[in-house]
Design a protein around this motif. Structure first.
Motif, PDB file in Angstrom:
ATOM      1  N   GLU A  76      70.435 -43.391  42.386  1.00 33.31           N
ATOM      2  CA  GLU A  76      70.297 -44.517  41.964  1.00 33.31           C
ATOM      3  C   GLU A  76      69.225 -44.952  41.672  1.00 33.31           C
ATOM      4  O   GLU A  76      68.656 -45.479  40.541  1.00 33.31           O
ATOM      5  CB  GLU A  76      70.937 -45.561  42.747  1.00 33.31           C
ATOM      6  CG  GLU A  76      71.064 -46.980  41.980  1.00 33.31           C
ATOM      7  CD  GLU A  76      71.693 -48.006  43.187  1.00 33.31           C
ATOM      8  OE1 GLU A  76      71.573 -49.111  43.000  1.00 33.31           O
ATOM      9  OE2 GLU A  76      72.433 -47.522  44.022  1.00 33.31           O
ATOM     10  N   VAL A  77      68.104 -44.985  42.604  1.00 36.25           N
ATOM     11  CA  VAL A  77      66.651 -45.029  42.512  1.00 36.25           C
ATOM     12  C   VAL A  77      65.973 -44.139  41.353  1.00 36.25           C
ATOM     13  O   VAL A  77      65.337 -44.655  40.464  1.00 36.25           O
ATOM     14  CB  VAL A  77      65.741 -44.827  43.675  1.00 36.25           C
ATOM     15  CG1 VAL A  77      64.320 -45.050  43.494  1.00 36.25           C
ATOM     16  CG2 VAL A  77      66.402 -46.180  44.740  1.00 36.25           C
ATOM     17  N   LEU A  78      66.470 -42.965  41.104  1.00 37.75           N
ATOM     18  CA  LEU A  78      65.856 -42.030  40.284  1.00 37.75           C
ATOM     19  C   LEU A  78      66.271 -42.534  38.999  1.00 37.75           C
ATOM     20  O   LEU A  78      65.426 -42.570  37.810  1.00 37.75           O
ATOM     21  CB  LEU A  78      66.274 -40.756  40.404  1.00 37.75           C
ATOM     22  CG  LEU A  78      65.752 -39.652  39.490  1.00 37.75           C
ATOM     23  CD1 LEU A  78      64.539 -39.415  39.498  1.00 37.75           C
ATOM     24  CD2 LEU A  78      66.672 -38.360  39.635  1.00 37.75           C
TER      25      LEU A  78
ATOM     26  N   LEU B 213      63.567 -43.854  35.978  1.00 39.00           N
ATOM     27  CA  LEU B 213      63.719 -43.347  34.664  1.00 39.00           C
ATOM     28  C   LEU B 213      63.965 -44.213  33.531  1.00 39.00           C
ATOM     29  O   LEU B 213      63.273 -44.336  32.410  1.00 39.00           O
ATOM     30  CB  LEU B 213      64.521 -42.188  34.518  1.00 39.00           C
ATOM     31  CG  LEU B 213      64.219 -40.740  35.349  1.00 39.00           C
ATOM     32  CD1 LEU B 213      65.148 -39.848  35.249  1.00 39.00           C
ATOM     33  CD2 LEU B 213      62.771 -40.222  34.845  1.00 39.00           C
ATOM     34  N   ALA B 214      64.940 -44.849  33.791  1.00 36.76           N
ATOM     35  CA  ALA B 214      65.332 -46.030  32.618  1.00 36.76           C
ATOM     36  C   ALA B 214      64.145 -46.890  32.429  1.00 36.76           C
ATOM     37  O   ALA B 214      63.853 -47.347  31.264  1.00 36.76           O
ATOM     38  CB  ALA B 214      66.770 -46.590  33.091  1.00 36.76           C
ATOM     39  N   GLY B 215      63.608 -47.408  33.651  1.00 41.75           N
ATOM     40  CA  GLY B 215      62.553 -48.402  33.296  1.00 41.75           C
ATOM     41  C   GLY B 215      61.354 -48.020  32.798  1.00 41.75           C
ATOM     42  O   GLY B 215      60.713 -48.617  32.012  1.00 41.75           O
TER      43      GLY B 215
ATOM     44  N   VAL C  87      59.920 -49.319  29.115  1.00 42.63           N
ATOM     45  CA  VAL C  87      58.303 -49.944  29.192  1.00 42.63           C
ATOM     46  C   VAL C  87      57.838 -49.036  28.103  1.00 42.63           C
ATOM     47  O   VAL C  87      57.204 -49.635  27.283  1.00 42.63           O
ATOM     48  CB  VAL C  87      57.913 -50.100  30.556  1.00 42.63           C
ATOM     49  CG1 VAL C  87      56.347 -50.243  30.393  1.00 42.63           C
ATOM     50  CG2 VAL C  87      58.332 -51.063  31.418  1.00 42.63           C
ATOM     51  N   VAL C  88      57.567 -47.911  28.123  1.00 38.42           N
ATOM     52  CA  VAL C  88      57.052 -47.074  27.247  1.00 38.42           C
ATOM     53  C   VAL C  88      57.410 -47.070  25.769  1.00 38.42           C
ATOM     54  O   VAL C  88      56.616 -47.083  24.916  1.00 38.42           O
ATOM     55  CB  VAL C  88      56.693 -45.486  27.818  1.00 38.42           C
ATOM     56  CG1 VAL C  88      56.179 -44.711  27.070  1.00 38.42           C
ATOM     57  CG2 VAL C  88      56.258 -45.407  29.349  1.00 38.42           C
TER      58      VAL C  88
ATOM     59  N   GLY D 286      61.798 -55.224  36.793  1.00 38.28           N
ATOM     60  CA  GLY D 286      61.505 -54.167  37.836  1.00 38.28           C
ATOM     61  C   GLY D 286      61.037 -54.814  39.226  1.00 38.28           C
ATOM     62  O   GLY D 286      61.359 -54.449  40.251  1.00 38.28           O
ATOM     63  N   ILE D 287      59.959 -55.713  39.033  1.00 45.28           N
ATOM     64  CA  ILE D 287      59.619 -56.187  40.190  1.00 45.28           C
ATOM     65  C   ILE D 287      60.563 -57.240  40.670  1.00 45.28           C
ATOM     66  O   ILE D 287      60.622 -57.415  42.049  1.00 45.28           O
ATOM     67  CB  ILE D 287      58.358 -57.212  39.708  1.00 45.28           C
ATOM     68  CG1 ILE D 287      57.335 -56.285  39.304  1.00 45.28           C
ATOM     69  CG2 ILE D 287      57.977 -58.047  40.665  1.00 45.28           C
ATOM     70  CD1 ILE D 287      55.936 -56.902  38.497  1.00 45.28           C
ATOM     71  N   LEU D 288      61.550 -57.778  39.950  1.00 48.53           N
ATOM     72  CA  LEU D 288      62.370 -58.560  40.825  1.00 48.53           C
ATOM     73  C   LEU D 288      63.242 -57.931  41.621  1.00 48.53           C
ATOM     74  O   LEU D 288      63.867 -58.245  42.605  1.00 48.53           O
ATOM     75  CB  LEU D 288      63.191 -59.443  39.724  1.00 48.53           C
ATOM     76  CG  LEU D 288      62.308 -60.820  39.045  1.00 48.53           C
ATOM     77  CD1 LEU D 288      63.246 -61.397  38.053  1.00 48.53           C
ATOM     78  CD2 LEU D 288      61.917 -61.860  40.318  1.00 48.53           C
ATOM     79  N   LEU D 289      63.665 -56.750  40.881  1.00 50.12           N
ATOM     80  CA  LEU D 289      64.706 -55.637  41.798  1.00 50.12           C
ATOM     81  C   LEU D 289      64.060 -55.137  42.898  1.00 50.12           C
ATOM     82  O   LEU D 289      64.719 -55.352  43.995  1.00 50.12           O
ATOM     83  CB  LEU D 289      64.968 -54.380  40.716  1.00 50.12           C
ATOM     84  CG  LEU D 289      66.110 -54.598  39.694  1.00 50.12           C
ATOM     85  CD1 LEU D 289      66.050 -53.233  39.039  1.00 50.12           C
ATOM     86  CD2 LEU D 289      67.427 -54.870  40.412  1.00 50.12           C
ATOM     87  N   ILE D 290      62.699 -55.135  42.939  1.00 50.68           N
ATOM     88  CA  ILE D 290      61.934 -54.835  44.153  1.00 50.68           C
ATOM     89  C   ILE D 290      62.063 -55.823  45.170  1.00 50.68           C
ATOM     90  O   ILE D 290      62.400 -55.953  46.649  1.00 50.68           O
ATOM     91  CB  ILE D 290      60.673 -53.939  43.886  1.00 50.68           C
ATOM     92  CG1 ILE D 290      60.744 -52.896  43.147  1.00 50.68           C
ATOM     93  CG2 ILE D 290      59.826 -53.771  45.321  1.00 50.68           C
ATOM     94  CD1 ILE D 290      59.378 -52.297  42.466  1.00 50.68           C
TER      95      ILE D 290
END
Length: 110
Positions: free
Chosen positions: A12-14, A18-20, A24-25, A103-107
């Motif tokens: 799930e983290v992987l 990858l999706a994030g 972003v890129v 992503g920051i909010l997920l963390i």
């Protein structure tokens, strides 16, 4: 004592990483492309560092700015298409920022 690895959580983290990264890129690259299509190519003046390997001279920076202005003049797009490309560029940059904030909010919130 045995160590148990939750492989589902690892995958799930992987997947999220990858999706994030792709989001972003992808949004950033598309935003830069639309910015150039709008005739506003970003020209950044170089910073002077004492330990830099390569430093662009003032003459080279002026030449790059002149080339960017010349390329902006040659754009075959109409004013409306340039405006639309600029709006699309800002939209892509906003989506890029939203992906980073998500992503920051997920963390933080997890």
């Amino acid at each position: 004592m045995s160590i148990v690895i939750n492989w589902l959580a690892f995958l799930e983290v992987l997947g999220v990483a990858l999706a994030g990264t792709l989001l972003v890129v992808g949004f950033y690259a598309t935003g830069l492309r639309m910015l150039v299509r709008a005739g506003r190519s970003p020209v950044v003046t170089p910073a002077e560092f004492t330990d830099a390997i390569t430093v662009i001279s003032e003459k080279q920076a002026k030449r790059a700015a002149k080339a960017a202005a010349k390329a902006a003049k040659k754009s075959p797009l109409s004013d409306g298409a340039k405006r639309l490309a600029l709006i699309a560029a800002f939209g892509c940059f906003a989506l890029c920022a939203a992906a980073v904030v998500a992503g920051i909010l997920l963390i933080v919130l997890r």
